[in-house]
Design a protein around this motif. Structure first.
Motif, short mmCIF file in Angstrom:
data_model
loop_
_atom_site.label_atom_id
_atom_site.label_comp_id
_atom_site.label_asym_id
_atom_site.label_seq_id
_atom_site.Cartn_x
_atom_site.Cartn_y
_atom_site.Cartn_z
N CYS A 1 0.81 -1.21 0.00
CA CYS A 1 0.00 0.00 0.00
C CYS A 1 0.85 1.27 0.00
O CYS A 1 0.32 2.36 -0.20
CB CYS A 1 -0.95 0.00 1.18
N SER B 1 0.53 4.03 -2.70
CA SER B 1 -0.46 5.13 -2.74
C SER B 1 0.14 6.48 -2.35
O SER B 1 -0.05 7.45 -3.09
CB SER B 1 -1.70 4.78 -1.93
N ALA C 1 -5.88 6.62 -5.24
CA ALA C 1 -4.49 6.13 -5.17
C ALA C 1 -4.41 4.92 -4.25
O ALA C 1 -3.73 3.92 -4.56
CB ALA C 1 -3.57 7.25 -4.67
N TYR C 2 -5.10 4.98 -3.13
CA TYR C 2 -5.09 3.88 -2.16
C TYR C 2 -5.79 2.65 -2.73
O TYR C 2 -5.27 1.53 -2.65
CB TYR C 2 -5.77 4.36 -0.89
N ALA D 1 -3.75 0.79 -5.32
CA ALA D 1 -2.65 0.00 -4.75
C ALA D 1 -3.13 -1.35 -4.24
O ALA D 1 -2.51 -2.38 -4.51
CB ALA D 1 -1.97 0.79 -3.63
#
Length: 206
Positions: free
Chosen positions: A10, A13, A156-157, A160
């Protein structure tokens, strides 16, 4: 600033967000098994929790936990639109999505990296994830991004952690929205630059 990352985690992100903002930063790779870093350090001295991402600020303070890092970075450049203004209802909606991704997609899938889990447990986890992904598919049915027309830190998170789903044999093509969403984000220059820069840093020796 200095971002500690590991590939396929992660930590991608906040890296994407740093690229979106065009902010200067150093990138340090972490060996998730040994906790050694590409600059010769001990990652546990940076983040005793032992996992990425960690962001060291210019003043030496260390931020951990992806959603907190993402919102901190977005607020450095409010005009970027990567997060709605603090105190607004839209900001609460963003936090709602960040919490959903954290608890239901990220935490809900991380146990599947343990290949010793009994098959019935894996099946139950995958079934739960599929139901959560159906919620996201429905949200994206008539909009390009989670919050609407604009890319935010939540995207973005999500991008990922969605990258892990093929590893777990969890299909993302049960509807048209998610595959299109993934390709839309993958094509962003910030994403391409972040992935390219991560590939430039050699693995940390065992």
């Amino acid at each position: 600033m200095k971002l500690y990352f590991a590939p396929d985690t992660c930590s991608l992100s906040p890296h994407i967000v740093l690229q979106e903002l065009g902010l200067p930063y150093d990138l340090v790779r972490v060996n998730n098994r040994t906790k050694r870093t590409s600059d010769g350090g001990d990652f546990l001295s940076i983040n005793p929790k032992g996992y990425v991402a960690a962001l060291v600020l210019d003043g030496g303070e260390v931020l951990t936990e992806g959603p907190a890092i993402l919102q901190y970075l977005a607020d450095l450049e409010p005009s970027s639109g990567l997060a709605p203004p603090s105190g607004s209802l839209d900001r609460v909606r963003l936090q709602e999505w960040l919490n959903f991704i954290t608890s239901e997609i990220h935490a809900g899938s991380s146990l599947l990296f343990d290949r010793t889990l009994p098959e019935f447990v894996q099946h139950a986890l995958k079934a739960r994830l599929s139901r959560r992904l159906a919620v996201i598919e429905a949200q994206l049915a008539n909009r390009p991004y989670l919050m609407g027309a604009r890319f935010t830190v939540a995207d973005a998170y999500l991008f990922a952690v969605l990258g892990w789903m093929p590893v777990f044999s969890i299909a993302l093509d049960r509807g048209p929205a998610l595959p299109c969403y993934i390709e839309r984000i993958r094509a962003r220059p910030s994403v391409m630059r972040a992935l390219a820069r991560e590939r430039e840093i050699a693995p940390v020796e065992e």
